[in-house]
Design a protein around this motif. Structure first.
Motif, PDB file in Angstrom:
ATOM      1  N   MET A 160      11.187  -1.755 -10.669  1.00  0.00           N
ATOM      2  CA  MET A 160      12.156  -2.122 -11.707  1.00  0.00           C
ATOM      3  C   MET A 160      12.235  -3.621 -11.966  1.00  0.00           C
ATOM      4  N   ILE A 161      12.376  -4.410 -10.898  1.00  0.00           N
ATOM      5  CA  ILE A 161      12.474  -5.861 -11.069  1.00  0.00           C
ATOM      6  C   ILE A 161      11.449  -6.530 -10.165  1.00  0.00           C
ATOM      7  N   GLU A 162      10.618  -7.362 -10.759  1.00  0.00           N
ATOM      8  CA  GLU A 162       9.594  -8.097 -10.021  1.00  0.00           C
ATOM      9  C   GLU A 162       9.872  -9.595 -10.136  1.00  0.00           C
ATOM     10  N   PHE A 163       9.986 -10.256  -9.002  1.00  0.00           N
ATOM     11  CA  PHE A 163      10.076 -11.712  -9.008  1.00  0.00           C
ATOM     12  C   PHE A 163       8.703 -12.283  -9.346  1.00  0.00           C
ATOM     13  N   THR A 164       8.697 -13.307 -10.179  1.00  0.00           N
ATOM     14  CA  THR A 164       7.462 -14.011 -10.499  1.00  0.00           C
ATOM     15  C   THR A 164       7.691 -15.500 -10.287  1.00  0.00           C
ATOM     16  N   ARG A 165       6.624 -16.221 -10.252  1.00  0.00           N
ATOM     17  CA  ARG A 165       6.723 -17.682 -10.187  1.00  0.00           C
ATOM     18  C   ARG A 165       5.785 -18.241 -11.241  1.00  0.00           C
ATOM     19  N   MET A 166       6.338 -18.993 -12.177  1.00  0.00           N
ATOM     20  CA  MET A 166       5.551 -19.544 -13.272  1.00  0.00           C
ATOM     21  C   MET A 166       6.075 -20.933 -13.605  1.00  0.00           C
ATOM     22  N   ASN A 167       5.159 -21.874 -13.743  1.00  0.00           N
ATOM     23  CA  ASN A 167       5.548 -23.253 -14.039  1.00  0.00           C
ATOM     24  C   ASN A 167       6.595 -23.766 -13.060  1.00  0.00           C
TER      25      ASN A 167
ATOM     26  N   PRO B 284       0.808  -1.224   0.000  1.00  0.00           N
ATOM     27  CA  PRO B 284       0.000   0.000   0.000  1.00  0.00           C
ATOM     28  C   PRO B 284       0.843   1.277   0.000  1.00  0.00           C
ATOM     29  N   GLN B 285       2.079   1.193   0.477  1.00  0.00           N
ATOM     30  CA  GLN B 285       2.944   2.373   0.531  1.00  0.00           C
ATOM     31  C   GLN B 285       3.746   2.586  -0.745  1.00  0.00           C
ATOM     32  N   TRP B 286       3.708   1.600  -1.658  1.00  0.00           N
ATOM     33  CA  TRP B 286       4.544   1.677  -2.843  1.00  0.00           C
ATOM     34  C   TRP B 286       4.292   2.928  -3.691  1.00  0.00           C
ATOM     35  N   PRO B 287       3.035   3.349  -3.944  1.00  0.00           N
ATOM     36  CA  PRO B 287       2.858   4.554  -4.769  1.00  0.00           C
ATOM     37  C   PRO B 287       3.574   5.778  -4.198  1.00  0.00           C
ATOM     38  N   GLN B 288       3.513   5.955  -2.878  1.00  0.00           N
ATOM     39  CA  GLN B 288       4.194   7.091  -2.267  1.00  0.00           C
ATOM     40  C   GLN B 288       5.708   6.930  -2.316  1.00  0.00           C
ATOM     41  N   LEU B 289       6.179   5.704  -2.078  1.00  0.00           N
ATOM     42  CA  LEU B 289       7.619   5.445  -2.155  1.00  0.00           C
ATOM     43  C   LEU B 289       8.132   5.723  -3.564  1.00  0.00           C
ATOM     44  N   ARG B 290       7.403   5.229  -4.538  1.00  0.00           N
ATOM     45  CA  ARG B 290       7.823   5.404  -5.928  1.00  0.00           C
ATOM     46  C   ARG B 290       7.943   6.882  -6.274  1.00  0.00           C
ATOM     47  N   ALA B 291       6.974   7.673  -5.850  1.00  0.00           N
ATOM     48  CA  ALA B 291       7.015   9.110  -6.131  1.00  0.00           C
ATOM     49  C   ALA B 291       8.210   9.761  -5.439  1.00  0.00           C
ATOM     50  N   ALA B 292       8.490   9.334  -4.202  1.00  0.00           N
ATOM     51  CA  ALA B 292       9.606   9.921  -3.442  1.00  0.00           C
ATOM     52  C   ALA B 292      10.956   9.549  -4.035  1.00  0.00           C
ATOM     53  N   LEU B 293      11.022   8.387  -4.699  1.00  0.00           N
ATOM     54  CA  LEU B 293      12.291   7.890  -5.227  1.00  0.00           C
ATOM     55  C   LEU B 293      12.478   8.194  -6.708  1.00  0.00           C
ATOM     56  N   ALA B 294      11.567   8.947  -7.285  1.00  0.00           N
ATOM     57  CA  ALA B 294      11.610   9.201  -8.729  1.00  0.00           C
ATOM     58  C   ALA B 294      12.981   9.722  -9.155  1.00  0.00           C
ATOM     59  N   GLU B 295      13.544   9.031 -10.153  1.00  0.00           N
ATOM     60  CA  GLU B 295      14.810   9.396 -10.787  1.00  0.00           C
ATOM     61  C   GLU B 295      16.026   9.236  -9.881  1.00  0.00           C
ATOM     62  N   LYS B 296      15.854   8.653  -8.694  1.00  0.00           N
ATOM     63  CA  LYS B 296      17.017   8.366  -7.848  1.00  0.00           C
ATOM     64  C   LYS B 296      17.687   7.092  -8.336  1.00  0.00           C
ATOM     65  N   ALA B 297      19.013   7.054  -8.252  1.00  0.00           N
ATOM     66  CA  ALA B 297      19.779   5.901  -8.740  1.00  0.00           C
ATOM     67  C   ALA B 297      19.688   4.766  -7.719  1.00  0.00           C
ATOM     68  N   MET B 298      18.526   4.124  -7.686  1.00  0.00           N
ATOM     69  CA  MET B 298      18.267   3.062  -6.726  1.00  0.00           C
ATOM     70  C   MET B 298      17.499   1.949  -7.441  1.00  0.00           C
ATOM     71  N   LEU B 299      18.001   0.736  -7.351  1.00  0.00           N
ATOM     72  CA  LEU B 299      17.339  -0.404  -7.976  1.00  0.00           C
ATOM     73  C   LEU B 299      16.220  -0.880  -7.069  1.00  0.00           C
ATOM     74  N   THR B 300      14.989  -0.923  -7.581  1.00  0.00           N
ATOM     75  CA  THR B 300      13.847  -1.346  -6.775  1.00  0.00           C
ATOM     76  C   THR B 300      13.404  -2.743  -7.186  1.00  0.00           C
ATOM     77  N   VAL B 301      13.159  -3.584  -6.175  1.00  0.00           N
ATOM     78  CA  VAL B 301      12.826  -4.993  -6.401  1.00  0.00           C
ATOM     79  C   VAL B 301      11.688  -5.378  -5.460  1.00  0.00           C
ATOM     80  N   SER B 302      10.806  -6.247  -5.910  1.00  0.00           N
ATOM     81  CA  SER B 302       9.778  -6.812  -5.035  1.00  0.00           C
ATOM     82  C   SER B 302       9.257  -8.096  -5.661  1.00  0.00           C
ATOM     83  N   ASP B 303       8.394  -8.777  -4.895  1.00  0.00           N
ATOM     84  CA  ASP B 303       7.770  -9.982  -5.440  1.00  0.00           C
ATOM     85  C   ASP B 303       6.252  -9.909  -5.363  1.00  0.00           C
ATOM     86  N   PHE B 304       5.700  -8.710  -5.089  1.00  0.00           N
ATOM     87  CA  PHE B 304       4.243  -8.658  -5.107  1.00  0.00           C
ATOM     88  C   PHE B 304       3.744  -8.463  -6.533  1.00  0.00           C
ATOM     89  N   ASP B 305       2.599  -9.030  -6.797  1.00  0.00           N
ATOM     90  CA  ASP B 305       2.032  -9.035  -8.139  1.00  0.00           C
ATOM     91  C   ASP B 305       1.758  -7.608  -8.619  1.00  0.00           C
TER      92      ASP B 305
END
Length: 196
Positions: free
Chosen positions: A152-159, A123-144
């Motif tokens: 930037m990078i989303e873990f998925t699970r398929m097959n 639920p906090q991701w939209p605000q975090l994303r706005a705060a981090l806009a254009e910062k040199a930081m790699l963002t990763v998560s596994d939520f859909d």
């Protein structure tokens, strides 16, 4: 064309924004760990190991992070890896010492090189994303939907395999560049569009 979703976040079509890469890391149930919890533990170990490779095969702008400062991995919203990242602490990646931190507020994220957003913090991701806009930081998560919403990078699970989606536009906006090794993994998609 980018458009704004219900939360006012710029969204993109899946074909524009993301691609999926199947990393060839099978999560077939192991006899020693037949339970759902056991499979979850194996999956988290694999993801923890992949975070190191994401840092290794990502180029930051010159001087970010400063050569004399550590590469800081931040876990926001909790540690879904149950301490499995701790052995990484003190190792080096691209000549930077790795530090693991768990910031509690968005204001503490300025020192992060890689930010893993726990599903609890979705639920906090939209605000975090706005705060981090254009910062040199790699963002990763596994939520859909993370990569579809500017992550930037989303873990998925398929097959029964771990895969990744990469939002290349988000990566470029942060002045980062994923090296060919990650790009090849992330380009194995179906019909040019991201797949789940």
């Amino acid at each position: 064309m980018p458009h704004r979703g219900p939360l006012g976040i710029r969204t993109r079509t899946r074909a524009q924004a993301c691609a999926i890469g199947v990393l060839g890391l099978c999560l077939a149930p192991a006899p020693a760990m037949p339970s759902e919890d056991g499979i979850h533990l194996v999956e988290q170990e694999i993801k923890a190991g992949l975070l190191y490779n994401f840092m290794k095969y990502t180029d930051w702008p010159e001087g970010a992070p400063d050569p004399k400062t550590p590469m800081v991995v931040c876990l926001f919203g909790g540690d879904p890896f149950d301490g499995r990242l701790q052995p990484m602490s003190g190792r080096t990646v691209n000549q930077h010492i790795i530090e693991i931190r768990e910031p509690k507020t968005a204001g503490e994220l300025t020192m992060c090189s890689l930010l893993f957003v726990h599903a609890n913090a979705r639920p906090q991701w939209p605000q975090l994303r706005a705060a981090l806009a254009e910062k040199a930081m790699l963002t990763v998560s596994d939520f859909d939907g993370f990569a579809d919403s500017g992550g930037m990078i989303e873990f998925t699970r398929m097959n029964n395999r771990i895969g990744i989606r990469i939002d290349f536009q988000a990566v470029m906006a942060a002045h980062l560049q994923v090296q060919d090794r990650l790009q090849r993994l992330a380009s194995r998609n179906r019909d040019g569009a991201s797949a789940r």
